[in-house]
Design an enzyme around this catalytic site. Structure first.
Site, short mmCIF file in Angstrom:
data_model
loop_
_atom_site.label_atom_id
_atom_site.label_comp_id
_atom_site.label_asym_id
_atom_site.label_seq_id
_atom_site.Cartn_x
_atom_site.Cartn_y
_atom_site.Cartn_z
N LYS A 66 -27.78 30.40 36.01
CA LYS A 66 -28.31 30.82 35.39
C LYS A 66 -29.49 30.18 34.17
O LYS A 66 -30.61 30.34 33.73
CB LYS A 66 -27.63 31.63 34.03
CG LYS A 66 -26.73 32.99 34.20
CD LYS A 66 -25.69 33.67 32.83
CE LYS A 66 -25.58 35.01 33.24
NZ LYS A 66 -24.98 35.38 32.12
N ASP A 102 -28.65 39.39 27.45
CA ASP A 102 -26.62 39.00 27.50
C ASP A 102 -26.77 39.34 25.92
O ASP A 102 -25.89 40.24 25.25
CB ASP A 102 -26.20 37.64 28.11
CG ASP A 102 -26.27 38.01 29.71
OD1 ASP A 102 -25.63 39.23 29.46
OD2 ASP A 102 -25.67 36.81 29.86
#
Ligand code: ATR
Length: 281
Positions: A66, A102
């Site tokens: 990420k 997210d």
């Protein structure tokens, strides 16, 4: 024509994203396909090049890529830069652009749970200062809250995270012990740590002695679906939620970015719950 979407991570074998996205493509009559690709850190750069050559239209990014993917993309949205992580990549005008669904996904699931339009008068406690905490804390502070407190075992990490959130809201860092004594001060309490996750079912991030009735207590853990901490919070009159809502919403936001279609969140949630049920059997 069917398009290719995917996920890169290491490992990816247990990810529920392929099931969730492919199920929704099918249900909406889209002939797209979502494929998980296991890429080790050493393979990341070549792997991303290969994704571009395959003309993949979008992909999710999970642990451990990420952060490392950021310099490999053509552009990265400001929210993802603030979080310091990309979990979704989409293609626009030939460019691969990184975003982070997210935090936004968490925020939307929280607004749905609380049946409110914003969090402007809410005092929020985030427990933890790792990757999940960064996404949640940054998105919540960008959306605007009355105050944000970040409590972490390692105080320095909480302080680093508050320095990012400061640009958007009143943010301060504290220890877990101090947070425990101030619980009644918060409207929303979010556990972003792995404390209480299977197999350590007896552990809790904080003691709940001072918890007020009606406080929102949210645990990002979904294995088990209800942690001991959530169960005790509920017994004390809290409004609780687990990490499934955030998982579904981050997926739904990626789906919308990629296809322009609105997926059925309830159907996605049921697919995930069915899969989790299967795991625990
Ligand atoms: P993730 O990306 O899932 O958020 P992470 O980046 O490893 O995972 O972060 C884990 C978080 O849980 C951290 O805030 C960590 O605290 P430290 O910063 O002090 O390491 C917290 N955490 C994990 N296990 C813990 C434990 N047993 N007690 C207290 N905090 C814990």
């Amino acid at each position: 024509m069917g398009k290719l979407y995917g996920l890169i991570g290491h490992p990816v074998g247990h990810s529920m994203s392929p099931l969730m996205h492919n199920g929704e493509f099918k249900a909406l009559g889209l002939s797209h396909h979502y494929q998980a690709f296991d890429l080790s850190p050493e393979q990341l750069e070549d792997g991303v090049e290969a994704m571009k050559m395959l003309d993949i239209q979008g992909f999710n990014v999970t642990i451990p890529h990420k952060v490392a993917i950021i310099p490999l993309l053509d552009e990265v949205e400001q929210e993802a830069l603030d979080i310091g992580a990309v979990n979704t990549v989409y293609k626009r005008d030939g460019k691969y652009i990184g975003t982070n669904t997210d935090g936004k996904g968490y925020l939307l699931s929280l607004l749905t749970l609380m049946k409110v339009k914003d969090l402007k008068n809410k005092r929020v406690l985030v427990i933890g200062a790792g990757g999940a905490a960064r996404a949640v804390a940054v998105s919540i502070s960008r959306a605007g809250v009355l105050s944000l407190t970040i409590a972490n075992r390692t105080l320095e990490k909480a302080e680093n995270l508050t320095s990012v959130c400061h640009a958007y809201t009143t943010a301060n860092a504290t220890t877990l012990q101090e947070a425990e004594m101030m619980l009644s001060h918060f409207d929303i309490i979010i556990n972003t740590t792995s404390i209480g996750m299977s197999p350590h079912l007896d552990r809790m991030p904080l003691s709940l002695e001072d918890l007020n009735k009606g406080t929102v207590v949210s645990d990002l853990i979904y294995n088990p679906l209800e942690t001991k901490w959530m169960r005790l919070s509920k017994q004390k009159g809290a409004v609780t939620d687990n990490g499934i809502s955030m998982f579904v919403e981050q997926g739904a936001l990626a789906f919308e970015k990629w296809t322009g279609e609105t997926p059925d969140r309830e159907r996605m949630r049921n697919a995930v719950l069915k899969e989790l049920g299967g795991y625990s059997c």
